[in-house]
Write a protein that holds these residues in place. Structure first.
Motif, PDB file in Angstrom:
ATOM      1  N   ILE A 292       0.689  -1.357  -0.159  1.00  0.00           N
ATOM      2  CA  ILE A 292      -0.031  -0.015  -0.064  1.00  0.00           C
ATOM      3  C   ILE A 292       0.910   1.235  -0.127  1.00  0.00           C
ATOM      4  CG2 ILE A 292      -1.679   1.298   1.403  1.00  0.00           C
ATOM      5  CD1 ILE A 292      -2.729  -1.539   2.662  1.00  0.00           C
ATOM      6  N   ASP A 293       2.030   1.343   0.902  1.00  0.00           N
ATOM      7  CA  ASP A 293       2.767   2.432   1.045  1.00  0.00           C
ATOM      8  C   ASP A 293       3.680   2.825  -0.429  1.00  0.00           C
ATOM      9  OD1 ASP A 293       2.094   2.788   3.596  1.00  0.00           O
ATOM     10  OD2 ASP A 293       4.178   2.006   4.435  1.00  0.00           O
ATOM     11  N   ARG A 294       3.845   1.608  -0.950  1.00  0.00           N
ATOM     12  CA  ARG A 294       4.560   2.068  -2.291  1.00  0.00           C
ATOM     13  C   ARG A 294       3.619   2.496  -3.419  1.00  0.00           C
ATOM     14  NH1 ARG A 294       9.221  -0.907  -3.641  1.00  0.00           N
ATOM     15  NH2 ARG A 294       9.067   0.163  -5.792  1.00  0.00           N
ATOM     16  N   SER A 295       2.078   2.382  -3.240  1.00  0.00           N
ATOM     17  CA  SER A 295       1.569   3.210  -4.140  1.00  0.00           C
ATOM     18  C   SER A 295       1.669   4.534  -4.062  1.00  0.00           C
ATOM     19  CB  SER A 295       0.055   2.581  -3.969  1.00  0.00           C
ATOM     20  OG  SER A 295      -0.477   3.087  -2.965  1.00  0.00           O
ATOM     21  N   PHE A 296       2.206   5.015  -3.078  1.00  0.00           N
ATOM     22  CA  PHE A 296       2.361   6.799  -2.927  1.00  0.00           C
ATOM     23  C   PHE A 296       3.063   7.185  -3.930  1.00  0.00           C
ATOM     24  CE2 PHE A 296       3.986  10.369  -1.022  1.00  0.00           C
ATOM     25  CZ  PHE A 296       3.075  11.030  -0.407  1.00  0.00           C
ATOM     26  N   TYR A 297       3.843   6.434  -4.928  1.00  0.00           N
ATOM     27  CA  TYR A 297       4.182   7.145  -6.207  1.00  0.00           C
ATOM     28  C   TYR A 297       3.358   7.870  -6.830  1.00  0.00           C
ATOM     29  CZ  TYR A 297       2.865   3.470  -9.460  1.00  0.00           C
ATOM     30  OH  TYR A 297       2.068   2.540 -10.324  1.00  0.00           O
ATOM     31  N   ASN A 298       1.776   7.302  -6.831  1.00  0.00           N
ATOM     32  CA  ASN A 298       0.821   8.117  -7.520  1.00  0.00           C
ATOM     33  C   ASN A 298       0.404   9.159  -6.781  1.00  0.00           C
ATOM     34  OD1 ASN A 298      -0.137   6.092  -9.558  1.00  0.00           O
ATOM     35  ND2 ASN A 298      -0.137   4.665  -7.670  1.00  0.00           N
ATOM     36  N   ASN A 299       1.218   9.583  -5.543  1.00  0.00           N
ATOM     37  CA  ASN A 299       0.898  10.534  -4.805  1.00  0.00           C
ATOM     38  C   ASN A 299      -0.605  11.044  -4.255  1.00  0.00           C
ATOM     39  OD1 ASN A 299       3.256  12.808  -6.456  1.00  0.00           O
ATOM     40  ND2 ASN A 299       3.664  11.140  -4.785  1.00  0.00           N
ATOM     41  N   HIS A 300      -1.176  11.721  -4.486  1.00  0.00           N
ATOM     42  CA  HIS A 300      -2.510  12.054  -3.984  1.00  0.00           C
ATOM     43  C   HIS A 300      -3.571  11.954  -5.395  1.00  0.00           C
ATOM     44  CE1 HIS A 300       0.198  14.002  -1.292  1.00  0.00           C
ATOM     45  NE2 HIS A 300      -0.404  13.261  -0.231  1.00  0.00           N
ATOM     46  N   VAL A 301      -3.159  11.470  -6.297  1.00  0.00           N
ATOM     47  CA  VAL A 301      -4.193  11.527  -7.482  1.00  0.00           C
ATOM     48  C   VAL A 301      -5.023  10.049  -7.520  1.00  0.00           C
ATOM     49  CG1 VAL A 301      -4.282  11.270  -9.825  1.00  0.00           C
ATOM     50  CG2 VAL A 301      -2.437  12.709  -8.840  1.00  0.00           C
ATOM     51  N   PRO A 302      -6.190  10.132  -7.466  1.00  0.00           N
ATOM     52  CA  PRO A 302      -7.045   8.999  -7.721  1.00  0.00           C
ATOM     53  C   PRO A 302      -6.776   8.003  -8.619  1.00  0.00           C
ATOM     54  CG  PRO A 302      -8.460  10.970  -7.500  1.00  0.00           C
ATOM     55  CD  PRO A 302      -7.161  11.316  -7.764  1.00  0.00           C
ATOM     56  N   VAL A 303      -6.544   6.856  -8.542  1.00  0.00           N
ATOM     57  CA  VAL A 303      -5.997   5.883  -9.552  1.00  0.00           C
ATOM     58  C   VAL A 303      -7.061   4.611  -9.602  1.00  0.00           C
ATOM     59  CG1 VAL A 303      -3.657   6.429  -9.760  1.00  0.00           C
ATOM     60  CG2 VAL A 303      -4.324   4.809  -7.847  1.00  0.00           C
ATOM     61  N   PHE A 304      -8.114   4.659  -8.576  1.00  0.00           N
ATOM     62  CA  PHE A 304      -9.133   3.367  -8.927  1.00  0.00           C
ATOM     63  C   PHE A 304     -10.267   3.998  -9.464  1.00  0.00           C
ATOM     64  CE2 PHE A 304      -6.771   0.814  -5.379  1.00  0.00           C
ATOM     65  CZ  PHE A 304      -5.762   0.557  -6.185  1.00  0.00           C
ATOM     66  N   THR A 305     -10.478   5.019 -10.340  1.00  0.00           N
ATOM     67  CA  THR A 305     -11.665   5.472 -10.670  1.00  0.00           C
ATOM     68  C   THR A 305     -12.544   4.458 -11.613  1.00  0.00           C
ATOM     69  OG1 THR A 305     -10.714   7.690 -10.910  1.00  0.00           O
ATOM     70  CG2 THR A 305     -12.871   7.395 -12.018  1.00  0.00           C
ATOM     71  N   GLY A 306     -13.592   4.246 -11.071  1.00  0.00           N
ATOM     72  CA  GLY A 306     -14.675   3.236 -11.791  1.00  0.00           C
ATOM     73  C   GLY A 306     -14.199   1.572 -11.458  1.00  0.00           C
ATOM     74  N   LYS A 307     -13.395   1.583 -10.479  1.00  0.00           N
ATOM     75  CA  LYS A 307     -13.298   0.213 -10.216  1.00  0.00           C
ATOM     76  C   LYS A 307     -14.064  -0.252  -8.915  1.00  0.00           C
ATOM     77  CE  LYS A 307      -8.245   0.632 -11.610  1.00  0.00           C
ATOM     78  NZ  LYS A 307      -8.810   0.133 -13.000  1.00  0.00           N
ATOM     79  N   GLN A 308     -14.199  -1.687  -8.967  1.00  0.00           N
ATOM     80  CA  GLN A 308     -14.901  -2.290  -7.732  1.00  0.00           C
ATOM     81  C   GLN A 308     -14.087  -2.872  -6.979  1.00  0.00           C
ATOM     82  OE1 GLN A 308     -18.284  -1.685  -7.342  1.00  0.00           O
ATOM     83  NE2 GLN A 308     -18.387  -0.713  -9.346  1.00  0.00           N
ATOM     84  N   LEU A 309     -14.055  -2.654  -5.526  1.00  0.00           N
ATOM     85  CA  LEU A 309     -12.994  -3.088  -4.569  1.00  0.00           C
ATOM     86  C   LEU A 309     -13.878  -3.901  -3.651  1.00  0.00           C
ATOM     87  CD1 LEU A 309     -11.555   0.308  -4.231  1.00  0.00           C
ATOM     88  CD2 LEU A 309     -10.703  -1.419  -5.780  1.00  0.00           C
ATOM     89  N   VAL A 310     -13.085  -5.021  -3.578  1.00  0.00           N
ATOM     90  CA  VAL A 310     -13.502  -6.009  -2.722  1.00  0.00           C
ATOM     91  C   VAL A 310     -12.594  -6.682  -1.500  1.00  0.00           C
ATOM     92  CG1 VAL A 310     -14.876  -8.432  -2.500  1.00  0.00           C
ATOM     93  CG2 VAL A 310     -15.071  -7.074  -4.419  1.00  0.00           C
ATOM     94  N   TYR A 311     -12.920  -6.819  -0.199  1.00  0.00           N
ATOM     95  CA  TYR A 311     -12.020  -7.342   0.882  1.00  0.00           C
ATOM     96  C   TYR A 311     -12.335  -8.563   1.244  1.00  0.00           C
ATOM     97  CZ  TYR A 311      -9.792  -2.640   0.303  1.00  0.00           C
ATOM     98  OH  TYR A 311      -9.211  -1.601  -0.175  1.00  0.00           O
ATOM     99  N   LEU A 312     -11.489  -9.548   1.182  1.00  0.00           N
ATOM    100  CA  LEU A 312     -11.578 -11.083   1.692  1.00  0.00           C
ATOM    101  C   LEU A 312     -10.605 -10.915   2.801  1.00  0.00           C
ATOM    102  CD1 LEU A 312     -11.701 -13.452  -1.675  1.00  0.00           C
ATOM    103  CD2 LEU A 312     -13.525 -12.415  -0.197  1.00  0.00           C
TER     104      LEU A 312
END
Ligand SMILES: Cc1cc2nc3c(=O)[nH]c(=O)nc-3n(C[C@H](O)[C@H](O)[C@H](O)COP(=O)(O)O)c2cc1C
Length: 460
Positions: A292-312
């Motif tokens: 999760i931390d490494r995704s910080f290279y996207n900084n504060h820009v939303p990158v999951f627009t339109g995606k469905q997210l599920v947690y198991l």
């Protein structure tokens, strides 16, 4: 008094947070301070037991512990979390027991409360005496008010230790269930209807509930689902907080490991992302936190627009609402749609089978509908923190953010909308006239608010 400071910043001596504690040291020179850069030397701490034991010995001989860390994506940095995991993996919890402790963080006040919830629960799980906390802004030390608050924090903490003050406990110890999931074969499979589903897991036990839950989720579909175990990915290390990515989202690790390429090619192109995680202490594993931390290279820009997210999730999620809040907020900030959390907190395998099937079906239906539920306070409030900071004090170094936010219209707030400006201007003047003010506040307020809604309903 002897105080050990466990620094959670990967920047070590160059850490902003560390300077806050040094400020305390300068103002309270009678105490003895020992500093350990935990996150910066996590690889050595993990590999070399001598290094780990050396730190534990220092904790043992200290009168109190200060957990000092920067906020990293809703929590502490992955490296710091790994250290926390090592404390129980290496069975040295008793060293922390009954020691007075305080938590000091620096941040931009974006979900600093979830990090503090986590750290307080960790301290209490270690049976420490959690006496004080401070959640300081990353620039607070530059102003008098911030300095004063920091000094009071230290004064109150030392006072609690010196007077052996009792402390209040917020969190009950976690209760683990021994439920063993035994899934049944799926007869009526469903189609992905062309949706690209990506399943990411950190399962380490092929016979554990998590592995069975992910297999069952996949088995609901007639097509093959792409799955990766994040332990198998070549990720060289946690985010270093260097902000190399600030200009154009280029990570310092790029070309050195496969993380960024993986994120760009797999996560950004998926329609549905399924996260599978086992709870470790009061969050997902440090490996997940690193991902999760490494995704910080996207900084504060939303990158999951339109995606469905599920947690198991395997583990006591119902007892840790903090985790749910973090991922609910993360989904909203990333502009994805949170489908649900499925856990193994059941007594009956058939019940969990049904829940997993229903969630698989719901996910495809939501994806077909391109459903994006409106943000609640978590997303609305969080995005306003980002908007103000990227427009203002953090425009440099987050140049890529500024450009992206401008493009996405994030800076177009109420201040810049012409219609709102005009209505405010006119009504603000009119309301100064007593007769009009009386009429509006007494007779018009409610009816005017529902007028457009009434009109809408009449049209149907
Ligand atoms: C990778 C990364 C993630 C961050 N995540 C958060 C966050 O979730 N919330 C927040 O308020 N600040 C966040 N920040 C800001 C830092 O917490 C802040 O700049 C802090 O003062 C840095 O301290 P340090 O120099 O001791 O590392 C983040 C910074 C980095 C580099």
């Amino acid at each position: 008094m002897k105080i050990i400071v466990l620094n959670g910043s990967p920047k070590g001596k160059e850490s902003v947070t560390l300077h806050y504690v040094k400020f305390i040291q300068k103002n309270f020179p009678d105490h003895e301070y020992e500093f350990e850069n935990i996150s910066q030397q996590i690889k050595r701490i993990e590999k070399d037991e001598k290094v780990f034991n050396g730190i534990i010995e220092k904790v043992k001989s200290a009168d109190a512990v200060i957990w000092a860390f920067p906020l990293y994506v809703f929590l502490v940095a992955a490296q710091y979390k790994r250290f926390i995991e090592l404390i129980s993996e290496r069975n040295v919890q008793s060293v922390f027991q009954n020691k007075y402790t305080a938590v000091l963080s620096t941040s931009i006040h974006f979900y600093d409360h979830t990090a503090h919830n986590y750290m307080r629960a960790i301290c209490e799980d270690l049976n420490m005496k959690y006496a004080e906390f401070i959640s300081a802004g990353m620039s607070s030390l530059s102003n008098q008010e911030g300095q004063n608050e920091l000094l009071l924090f230290a004064e109150n903490f030392f006072n609690a230790i010196e007077n052996d003050l009792p402390v209040i406990r917020y969190y009950s110890p976690l209760k683990y269930s021994n439920f063993q999931y035994k899934p049944e074969e799926i007869i009526n499979k469903i189609s992905t209807r062309g949706k690209k589903i990506l399943l990411l897991t950190d399962s380490t036990d092929p016979e554990g509930n998590l592995a069975k839950m992910t297999a069952q989720f996949k088995a609901n579909f007639s097509e093959e689902i792409e799955e990766y175990n994040i332990h198998d990915l070549d990720i060289k290390g946690g985010c270093l907080g260097c902000i190399h990515c600030g200009y154009d989202n280029t990570c310092i690790y790029e070309g050195k490991d496969e993380y960024n390429k993986f994120f760009d090619s797999k996560l950004k192109t998926a329609d549905i992302i399924v996260y599978a995680a086992k709870i470790k202490d009061r969050f997902f594993s440090a490996r997940w936190k690193m991902f999760i931390d490494r995704s910080f290279y996207n900084n504060h820009v939303p990158v999951f627009t339109g995606k469905q997210l599920v947690y198991l999730v395997s583990g006591p999620l119902k007892q840790i609402p903090n985790i749910r809040q973090i991922f609910e907020a993360w989904a909203q900030i990333q502009r994805g749609n949170l489908v649900d959390f499925v856990t193994d907190e059941y007594k009956d395998s058939a019940e969990l089978d049904n829940i997993i099937s229903a969630t698989a079906q719901k996910t495809i239906r939501y994806a077909d509908q391109k459903l994006k539920k409106e943000d609640n306070f978590l997303g609305v409030g969080g995005m306003k923190v980002f908007r103000d900071d990227i427009y203002g004090p953090l425009r440099f170094p987050f140049v890529a953010d500024y450009k992206a936010f401008k493009k996405l219209g994030i800076f177009k707030s109420y201040n810049t909308k012409f219609k709102i400006k005009m209505v405010n201007f006119i009504l603000y003047q009119l309301i100064k006239i007593p007769k009009i003010r009386k009429e509006i506040y007494n007779n018009q307020m409610s009816s005017q608010m529902v007028k457009p809604l009434k009109k809408l309903l009449e049209k149907i």
